[in-house]
Design a protein around this motif. Structure first.
Motif, PDB file in Angstrom:
ATOM      1  N   GLU A 422       0.830  -1.213   0.000  1.00  0.00           N
ATOM      2  CA  GLU A 422       0.000   0.000   0.000  1.00  0.00           C
ATOM      3  C   GLU A 422       0.859   1.255   0.000  1.00  0.00           C
ATOM      4  N   GLU A 469      -5.586  -6.203  -6.249  1.00  0.00           N
ATOM      5  CA  GLU A 469      -6.700  -6.083  -5.308  1.00  0.00           C
ATOM      6  C   GLU A 469      -6.685  -4.729  -4.582  1.00  0.00           C
ATOM      7  N   ARG A 473      -9.217  -1.443  -4.828  1.00  0.00           N
ATOM      8  CA  ARG A 473      -9.867  -0.896  -3.647  1.00  0.00           C
ATOM      9  C   ARG A 473      -9.618   0.612  -3.552  1.00  0.00           C
ATOM     10  N   LYS A 474      -8.372   1.037  -3.822  1.00  0.00           N
ATOM     11  CA  LYS A 474      -8.008   2.453  -3.722  1.00  0.00           C
ATOM     12  C   LYS A 474      -8.711   3.308  -4.772  1.00  0.00           C
TER      13      LYS A 474
END
Lengths: 476, 94
Positions: A422, A469, A473-474
Motif C-alpha cells: 500500500e 486487489e 480498492r483504492k
C-alpha cells in the motif's frame, strides 16, 4: 473416387530384462566389450545343450496375463532356420506351432474413441547378434553379445485401421511391458522393436488387400510416418490400377519413404521344426496363479483410478500413467501433501520437460516428489509467484536444493505484506497525477500501468494478485 | 513323394551347398525314396492322436537367472578362422 480402408497388424519384439540369456548363463548387460558375453552355447558350438532361464518363462507369462491371453498349458520350441553370421547355430530358437499364449486383447483410445485390438499370440525366442560392415575392407565384424538374449514376440490381429491406432496400440503395449518391469521399452536401442503389416482395401470389401511388411522403424514417429506413407502408396497403386506386390519394405528415415528390401535378403524359407534339444514347456498352474497375483496395477487401471480418486481429466491421467515412474512420482508428491491438479500440471509441463532434456527418470530427479510438494506449497501460499516457481524449477532439478531454503537464500519470496504494498502504491499514485486523472476519467486500461510501476519499485517481488486487489480498492 | 532336380537345387541352396547337375539328379532320386518310405505313415489314421514334439516324456527343466562366465573372450574367438581380438571377422555380408 472410391473410399479406402487401411488394415494394420503389428509384430512387436520386446527384449526381456533378465540378467542372463534365455538358454545359457551369459550376461545380457548392454554396452559390454564385443563378444565378452559369449559361451559355447550361444556361439553355437557342436554338442552343447540349451537350458531354459526360469525368469524368461515368468516374464513372458506375466505379459500374456496382462493382456488377457490364454496361456497354453504346454508350449513347444521350434527351430527357425536361416544362415546369417549373427546367428552362429544356423537357426533361431523360437516358437511356432504351439506358442506360449494366444487370444489376448488390448484396449486403445484414439480421439476419445475406445477400441479393442486382438492379440493373436505371444511367444518366446532368442535374439540374434549384431553385424558391423566395414566401410573400407571387404569384411563384416560380428558381435555375439546380443545373440541368445531373450525376446518375446507379440503379434496383433489385423485390427487397426490407421497410423494413429497403430501408435496408440504400441504405446499401450510398451507401457504395460515397462510397468511389469520386464522390458525397458527403449526403441532407439532396439529393446522394443516393431514391424507393421499394412494393406488397403475398398471400404465394404471383406477380403484383405495384398500386404506389405514394414521394418526399420525405431521410434513412434517413424512408425506413424511409415504407415501413413505406405497407406498412401497402396491407395495410389489401387487408383492407378497397379498390382501391389507382397513384400518386405524398409522405412528410409531420412527421406520418409518405404523402399522394397532386395529380393535376396527377403528369401525366407525357414523350415520350422520342433527343436529336439528342448522338451515341451509345461505351464505349472500354481506358478501361473502366483504370477497373476504378482501383476502390478496396470496403466489403464491406474489411469481410471487417477480420474476417480484425484478428479483428474482423462488427458492428465493418461499422460501421468504412461510411464510407471512418473505415476509413482505423482503419487509420492500427493502423499507429501501436494494438491492433485496442481501437482499434475507441474509434472506434465515442468517436470516432464526437465526429464526429457536431462534424460533422467522421474524417480532419479534431484527434485524429489517431497521437494516438489514443498515448492507447490510456496506457490500456493503466495510466498513466490507461479512465474518464479517455474523460473527456479530447472535449478532445483539440477541441484536438488531444498525449495524453502533456496527461496530464502535467493530472496525470492514475494511481498504479501499489505502495508508495504500500500505504501508503494500510494507513492506511485502520487508520482503519476496525470495518469490518475485519466484513469478517473474512464481509461480503465491504465490499471496495468499502475501495477507495472508498483512491481518495478518492488523489484518484481510484490504479490501481483494483492497489488491488483489493493489498487482496485483504492481507485474504486 | 517325388522330388525333382529343381526342388533339390532349392534345398541345396538353402543349405548352402553346391551340387553338380549329376549330383542333383542323384540326390533328388534318393531323397524322393526316403520321402516315399515316409509316405507309408500317411496311411495311418492320426485324427485322434496328439502331435508328439519330443520322444522324451519329461518336460522343460529351467535354470535360475544367474550369470555364469564360462570362458574368456580370447577362448571364444579362438574357435573362429579370423578375428581381431574383439570381433569375429567374416566375408562381407552386404
Amino acid at each position: 473416387m472410391a473410399q479406402y480402408e487401411a488394415v494394420i497388424g503389428l509384430e512387436v519384439h520386446a527384449q526381456l530384462l533378465t540378467r542372463t540369456k534365455v538358454f545359457c548363463g551369459c550376461s545380457t548387460a548392454f554396452g559390454n566389450e564385443p563378444n565378452e558375453n559369449v559361451c559355447p552355447v550361444c556361439a553355437g558350438m557342436p554338442g552343447v545343450l540349451p537350458v531354459m532361464n526360469d525368469k524368461v518363462l515368468e516374464y513372458a507369462a506375466k505379459m500374456a496375463l496382462a493382456v488377457d491371453c490364454r496361456v497354453n498349458p504346454r508350449s513347444v520350441f521350434a527351430r527357425k532356420n536361416y544362415f546369417y553370421p549373427d546367428l552362429p547355430k544356423g537357426y533361431q530358437i523360437s516358437q511356432y506351432e504351439e506358442p506360449l499364449a494366444e487370444h489376448g486383447r488390448l484396449e486403445i483410445e484414439v480421439d476419445g474413441e475406445r477400441k479393442t485390438v486382438g492379440i493373436t499370440r505371444i511367444h518366446m525366442e532368442e535374439d540374434a547378434g549384431k553385424n558391423i560392415h566395414s566401410a573400407t575392407e571387404n569384411v563384416s565384424y560380428v558381435d555375439l553379445n546380443r545373440c541368445g538374449v531373450p525376446l518375446i514376440e507379440i503379434v496383433s490381429e489385423p485390427d487397426m485401421r490407421s497410423a494413429d491406432e497403430a501408435v496408440a496400440y504400441l504405446k499401450n503395449l510398451r507401457s504395460i511391458l515397462v510397468y511389469l518391469g520386464i522390458c525397458d521399452g527403449n526403441m532407439e536401442e532396439g529393446s522394443f522393436r516393431c514391424d507393421a503389416n499394412v494393406s488397403v482395401r475398398p471400404v465394404g470389401q471383406p477380403e484383405f488387400g495384398v500386404r506389405a511388411e514394414l521394418k526399420n522403424m525405431n521410434s513412434f514417429r517413424h512408425v506413424h510416418k511409415a504407415i501413413e506413407y505406405e497407406i498412401r502408396r497402396h491407395i495410389d497403386c489401387l487408383e492407378d490400377g497397379e498390382k501391389i506386390v507382397q513384400e518386405t519394405r524398409l522405412f528410409d528415415t531420412v527421406k520418409g519413404v518405404t523402399l522394397p528390401m532386395r529380393g535376396k535378403e527377403e528369401a525366407h524359407d525357414y523350415r520350422y521344426f520342433p527343436d529336439p534339444d528342448l522338451v515341451p514347456v509345461v505351464m505349472d498352474k500354481v506358478m501361473l496363479s502366483r504370477w497373476r497375483s504378482e501383476l502390478p496395477e496396470l496403466p489403464e487401471a491406474r489411469k481410471r483410478r487417477f480420474m476417480a480418486e484425484h478428479g483428474l481429466p482423462a488427458y492428465d491421467a493418461e499422460v501421468l500413467t504412461a510411464e510407471r515412474d512418473v505415476a509413482d512420482y505423482f503419487e509420492a508428491a500427493l502423499a507429501a501433501g501436494a494438491e492433485p491438479k496442481q501437482a499434475a500440471n507441474w509434472i506434465m509441463t515442468e517436470l516432464l520437460r526437465e526429464l526429457r532434456e536431462k534424460k533422467v527418470g522421474a524417480l532419479d530427479c534431484a527434485l524429489t516428489p517431497q521437494k516438489l510438494a514443498r515448492l507447490l506449497k510456496l506457490v500456493e501460499s503466495g510466498t513466490i509467484s507461479g512465474t518464479s516457481g517455474k523460473q527456479i524449477f530447472a535449478e532445483l532439478c539440477a541441484t536438488g536444493a531444498d525449495p524453502d531454503t533456496y527461496v530464502k537464500d535467493k530472496g525470492l519470496a514475494q511481498i504479501s505484506d499489505t502495508g508495504a504494498i500500500e505504501a508503494v502504491l500510494d507513492e506511485v499514485l502520487a508520482a503519476n497525477p496525470k495518469e490518475l486523472e485519466r484513469y478517473r476519467g474512464g481509461e480503465r486500461k491504465l490499471t496495468g500501468f499502475f501495477v507495472g510501476q508498483v512491481m518495478r519499485r518492488m523489484k518484481g517481488q510484490a504479490n501481483p494478485g494483492l497489488v491488483n486487489e489493493l489498487l482496485a480498492r483504492k481507485l474504486g | 513323394m517325388k522330388i525333382n532336380p529343381d526342388d533339390m537345387a532349392r534345398i541345396a541352396n538353402l543349405a548352402r551347398i553346391e551340387l553338380s547337375p549329376e549330383k542333383l539328379a542323384l540326390f533328388a532320386g534318393q531323397l524322393g525314396d526316403v520321402l516315399t518310405y515316409m509316405d507309408a505313415l500317411n496311411a495311418v489314421d492320426t485324427a485322434d492322436v496328439r502331435p508328439m514334439y519330443s520322444p522324451v516324456s519329461h518336460h522343460t527343466v529351467t535354470r535360475p537367472d544367474t550369470v555364469v562366465k564360462e570362458l574368456a573372450r580370447a577362448d571364444i574367438l579362438a574357435g573362429a578362422p579370423e578375428d581381431d581380438g574383439a570381433f569375429f571377422i567374416v566375408p562381407r555380408i552386404v
